[in-house]
Motif scaffolding. Structure first.
Motif, short mmCIF file in Angstrom:
data_model
loop_
_atom_site.label_atom_id
_atom_site.label_comp_id
_atom_site.label_asym_id
_atom_site.label_seq_id
_atom_site.Cartn_x
_atom_site.Cartn_y
_atom_site.Cartn_z
N GLU A 66 -27.91 -39.86 6.93
CA GLU A 66 -27.13 -40.84 7.68
C GLU A 66 -27.72 -42.24 7.45
N GLY A 67 -29.02 -42.36 7.55
CA GLY A 67 -29.69 -43.57 7.06
C GLY A 67 -30.05 -44.66 8.05
N SER A 68 -29.44 -44.67 9.24
CA SER A 68 -29.69 -45.78 10.18
C SER A 68 -31.11 -45.80 10.74
N TRP A 69 -31.87 -44.72 10.52
CA TRP A 69 -33.23 -44.63 11.07
C TRP A 69 -34.14 -45.75 10.55
N VAL A 70 -33.78 -46.42 9.44
CA VAL A 70 -34.66 -47.46 8.88
C VAL A 70 -34.67 -48.73 9.72
N GLU A 71 -33.86 -48.75 10.80
CA GLU A 71 -33.83 -49.91 11.72
C GLU A 71 -33.61 -51.21 10.98
N ALA A 72 -32.60 -51.22 10.12
CA ALA A 72 -32.28 -52.42 9.36
C ALA A 72 -31.88 -53.55 10.30
N SER A 73 -32.40 -54.71 10.01
CA SER A 73 -32.16 -55.87 10.86
C SER A 73 -31.95 -57.08 9.96
N ILE A 74 -30.90 -57.82 10.23
CA ILE A 74 -30.55 -58.96 9.36
C ILE A 74 -30.35 -60.21 10.21
N ASP A 75 -31.05 -61.28 9.86
CA ASP A 75 -30.78 -62.58 10.46
C ASP A 75 -30.39 -63.52 9.34
N THR A 76 -29.17 -63.96 9.34
CA THR A 76 -28.70 -64.77 8.21
C THR A 76 -29.19 -66.22 8.33
N ALA A 77 -29.17 -66.88 7.20
CA ALA A 77 -29.71 -68.25 7.10
C ALA A 77 -28.85 -69.26 7.86
N ILE A 78 -29.50 -70.30 8.34
CA ILE A 78 -28.78 -71.47 8.86
C ILE A 78 -29.36 -72.67 8.10
N PRO A 79 -28.75 -72.96 6.93
CA PRO A 79 -29.35 -73.98 6.04
C PRO A 79 -29.38 -75.37 6.67
N LEU A 91 -37.64 -50.35 7.66
CA LEU A 91 -38.84 -49.52 7.64
C LEU A 91 -39.04 -48.93 6.25
N ILE A 92 -40.29 -48.96 5.78
CA ILE A 92 -40.63 -48.33 4.50
C ILE A 92 -41.83 -47.40 4.71
N PRO A 93 -42.00 -46.42 3.81
CA PRO A 93 -43.08 -45.44 3.99
C PRO A 93 -44.46 -46.05 3.83
N LEU A 94 -45.45 -45.47 4.54
CA LEU A 94 -46.83 -45.95 4.46
C LEU A 94 -47.51 -45.56 3.16
N GLY A 95 -47.09 -44.43 2.58
CA GLY A 95 -47.78 -43.89 1.40
C GLY A 95 -48.24 -42.46 1.67
N PRO A 96 -49.12 -41.92 0.81
CA PRO A 96 -49.51 -40.51 0.95
C PRO A 96 -50.10 -40.17 2.32
N VAL A 97 -49.59 -39.08 2.90
CA VAL A 97 -49.99 -38.62 4.23
C VAL A 97 -50.70 -37.27 4.10
N SER A 142 -23.07 -55.89 1.67
CA SER A 142 -21.90 -54.99 1.72
C SER A 142 -22.16 -53.72 2.52
N ASN A 143 -23.39 -53.52 2.96
CA ASN A 143 -23.76 -52.30 3.70
C ASN A 143 -23.27 -51.04 3.00
N PRO A 144 -23.69 -50.84 1.75
CA PRO A 144 -23.17 -49.68 0.99
C PRO A 144 -23.51 -48.34 1.63
N LEU A 145 -24.57 -48.28 2.43
CA LEU A 145 -24.95 -47.01 3.06
C LEU A 145 -24.17 -46.78 4.36
N LYS A 146 -23.41 -47.79 4.78
CA LYS A 146 -22.62 -47.71 6.02
C LYS A 146 -23.47 -47.30 7.22
N ILE A 147 -24.66 -47.89 7.30
CA ILE A 147 -25.55 -47.58 8.42
C ILE A 147 -25.38 -48.62 9.53
N SER A 148 -25.90 -48.26 10.68
CA SER A 148 -25.88 -49.19 11.81
C SER A 148 -27.03 -50.17 11.66
N ARG A 149 -26.74 -51.46 11.76
CA ARG A 149 -27.77 -52.50 11.57
C ARG A 149 -27.68 -53.55 12.67
N LEU A 150 -28.80 -54.19 12.93
CA LEU A 150 -28.82 -55.31 13.87
C LEU A 150 -28.56 -56.58 13.05
#
Lengths: 527, 527
Positions: free
Chosen positions: B118-131, B145-151, B509-517
């Motif tokens: 499903e993919g939304s677990w990565v807690e994607a968050s986007i704040d767009t620019a205000i030039p 969220l990205i993985p820490l490495g070997p566990v 384009s949100n190709p994964l169609k996940i829920s994002r902030l």
């Protein structure tokens, strides 16, 4: 209005015998106030009050916590000129910076007020019962975030307002429902006391329990160590040096009950400059980076202390131009004689390393406590072999590494320690062609920047400020932005709890009208 | 199919010289396989492979990781009878439990597969620019969220499937994108190797990089210590004793680069029984708790080892009835001679304390390695004064504390260490009248249960399994349920990054169609 005393909860107190003063680095004189270091009795009192306050404050509604946070912002603004003047006299920083940082501090307080007033930050999650499930019935389970308990916040030398007394750590902890004990930074104890008085006024006005906040003076390490070791303390926030942060981390890990320490520490913020970009935009880059390296006399944790390029005429041109630009900039004052002392010592150590060359350094005499900005260069191979050159020189200093090729540049990135930020200056096709550089850098940092400068930490939900060690002690959290509240909270589950006795966030009727995960569906609906 | 070798990535390897066997506690004989302890060379190889695998695996799509997780579940099921028989022969647990635990393990793997697909677990968050923002433009910032490495995952003695080789920790780490090295539990090394072979098969079938998983045999502490100290390891998961968990925590904290350790350790899971409830439902409660205390021979981390009541005839009646009920239950086998040995030793230590009385203990002879369930009683004052009585006796043992009054009961709760769970048995009006008990208990636990038993840990998003130390080393995380993935990930921000080079989760384009902030609004819309 500055008494030099500690706030033990709402009470001004000065039971200790050791005193110290703050320093005006611009005038090179001591400021006229004497601060009384907190006595061990006062530490116990502050923690005792915080423990008691924790019960009511921890369960307080978001609306009331928001009132408190907004009132702190109001009371800080009410300090007006006195705060700004005190700030400048204790830091050597200009008035514009003081006003800007106050704005950031107010903004953070109000952002956390809005967050807790809205309420969804508690990550409420509800899984309703399935009584007839086989082989065993499914119970009703509901989860939300609750505060950890009393938090100790260490004031930061370089952010007397935004990362000290009522700064990001404190605001996040209050928002979470954690009482805060601030270990005031000795370099700006007067600024600290003024802000502390604003917090206490706000706490009284909004009827917060006594002990929700204390402010302890300290010029050495004893008060801070005693606080971190105190069984009543449940978490620690720190912004400062690797040595200081690691010492606190070690103390906390050695406790009978270990507690989390979020320390935001050192970083050289590597900047990778790829060949096409430097040949096309070298001149602009030189100007931009001369500004970024010297911003705030280089006293930002995101200061670009390491530039990595590939040997070429264009890179040589960039170094020449950067050198010209940086010595055009007026030298400025550092925070304290100790800070300039450390800058000179660390810079000298770097300059004494074999193979390091000075590209630019202010030569003329500068005012006492003013820093001479410096740019050095070194060969990639030399940099790889000498980790002394990898260390942060806190101040307006940067080293340009001239790599033989992309392979060596990647090798260098792989050998760096963890960093707050990593920047890539590149044309878009270069960035695309060298995605392995992005991957290597991503493994080392908390924030990746494209074609910009690392200085300037935007306060917004998508900001990550914190990276792999030693940039911070736990890369899973941020020190900036609303998500920094997660450092001070833990989840708790309620199983088969009567609806009327659940916290409002978990009640069937959703009285707080927050967004909740109900049976795997995010919704604001009631059950 | 059991070779006794280690899996170093996809390769069976046995370079060490030390061997050991597993034990069948039901038959009281050694099982017929010999396991070769991992050599230090093999540890380095496994970590080296994991580091390399980390790059591709860490950036892998959720769909591919889901295929891998589902394939592991399929391959575990394909082990069929062999797995169940091996499990039973190495644990003394009955077949029904083995099948149930396999179901739980499969369920966890599939739940994480669904989560990452499903993919939304990565807690994607986007704040767009205000030039055109003044005084400075706002950059575009995007976080995920990205993985820490070997566990490194340490197998648990009491959950050979659900909290060992392909258990909750491993499933969560794979879902996060972290390669896993399992330090196999020596008591069920055969079960571990079978499950490891299933993971390797699944990894090959779904084209995972070699090194995404390794399984190391070890009967002592050397292999585990070496893994935790290895610079290539980035996080640790452990389920077991306080001594073991704390030792690993200390090792990790002392590293040059400290790493997070999530250790789920001991708990006595206090149960508060209020007067009205015990007088109305004492008989039912006695039956229920006799069952909960002896469930799985008391070898659950949520076993109710401490019952707190207020002195009354009804409580005395409850104790009598609990004693009668518990000795009716057939004694059962513990996991290993060492486990029954520790049970007897800790029980004897408890029984030797002044003021402790035995209310019920199986008297007749029992089979070798079978535990005699035991219930003891003690006065509140005695319990308060003697913290030896607060310690967990891992097995079918519980102590009933007879408090003088509610005040003493609260005092006892305040003096307890951190716990996984806390239960209140009460009529609803009693719970309401004594909300201070709830508050006191809430400060100590990760999960509150009303009118139930702590055994039975539902796997769902609202489950919190983990509590204040020493229940776990970091109460901010859970070991059970989808949110346990958060132990193995960290946020990273991208500033002004070109859209086409962003991870899919952050693209316009949100190709994964996940829920994002997106600019503070939770949405699945594209930008």
């Amino acid at each position: 209005m500055i008494t030099g005393k500690n706030y033990i909860g709402n009470t001004l107190s000065s039971k200790g015998s050791k005193t110290y003063t703050t320093y005006n680095p611009q005038l090179n004189i001591e400021n006229g106030f004497s601060f009384v270091e907190a006595a061990s009795e006062e530490i116990d009192e502050a923690v005792g009050l915080a423990r008691t306050a924790s019960i009511g404050f921890g369960a307080m509604s978001g609306v009331k916590k928001a009132d408190f946070l907004n009132a702190i912002a109001d009371e800080i603004l009410a300090l007006d000129e006195l705060l700004i003047k005190t700030y400048c006299s204790e830091t050597g920083l200009p008035e514009g910076r003081a006003i800007g940082e106050r704005g950031r501090t107010i903004g953070q307080l109000r952002a956390f007020a809005a967050l807790v007033k809205e309420g969804s930050w508690v990550e409420a999650s509800i899984d309703t019962a399935i009584p007839d499930r086989t082989p065993v019935p499914k119970p009703d389970l509901r989860k939300m975030l609750i505060p950890l308990g009393p938090v100790v916040v260490f004031g930061a030398s370089n952010f007397p307002l935004a990362y000290s007394t009522a700064g990001g750590d404190t605001a996040a902890a209050f928002a979470a429902g954690c009482p805060v004990i601030v270990k005031s930074h000795p370099m700006h104890a007067g600024t600290g006391e003024l802000v502390a008085s604003a917090i206490i006024k706000a706490a009284k006005k909004t009827n917060m329990p006594n002990g929700v906040f204390s402010n302890l003076n300290s010029s050495g390490i004893e008060v801070g160590s005693a606080l971190v070791k105190h069984p009543g303390i449940k978490a620690v926030g720190f912004t400062g040096s690797i040595g200081g942060g690691r010492a606190l981390f070690n103390l906390a890990a050695q406790r009978e009950e270990p507690i989390p320490v979020f320390a935001e520490m050192g970083s050289v913020n590597p900047v990778v400059i790829l060949p096409e970009a430097v040949s096309k935009r070298g001149e602009d880059l030189a100007k931009t980076y001369a500004g970024s390296i010297t911003l705030g006399t280089g006293q930002f944790c995101t200061n670009p202390g390491l530039l990595l390029g590939i040997k070429s005429d264009a890179l040589t041109g960039f170094i020449t131009r950067l050198s010209e630009e940086i010595i055009k900039i007026e030298p400025s004052c550092m925070l304290h004689p100790n800070i300039i002392g450390a800058y000179e010592t660390k810079k000298e150590k770097a300059l004494s390393q074999n193979g390091l060359q000075v590209a630019a350094e202010i030569q003329q005499n500068v005012q006492t406590n003013y820093a001479r900005q410096t740019v050095t260069t070194v060969e990639g191979k030399t940099f790889l072999q000498n980790t002394t050159l990898h260390q942060e020189v806190f101040g307006p200093y940067s080293i340009v590494v001239q790599c033989e090729d992309i392979a060596q540049l990647k090798e260098i990135i792989k050998n760096l320690e963890g960093q707050l930020t990593g920047t890539i200056i590149a044309e878009e096709n270069e960035l695309e062609a060298h995605q392995d550089i992005t991957i290597a850098l991503q493994n080392k940092v908390g924030r990746l920047i494209y074609n910009g400068v690392p200085t300037g930490v935007e306060v917004c939900p998508s900001m990550q400020h914190g990276g792999p060690y030693p940039a911070s002690t736990d890369s899973r959290f941020t020190a900036v932005g609303i998500h920094s509240i997660k450092r001070w909270v833990r989840p708790i589950s309620y199983q088969d709890w009567p609806d009327s006795l659940l916290p409002d966030a978990l009640k069937n009727s959703n009285p707080l009208k927050i967004s909740r995960l109900v049976n795997n569906e995010q919704t604001k609906n009631s059950l």
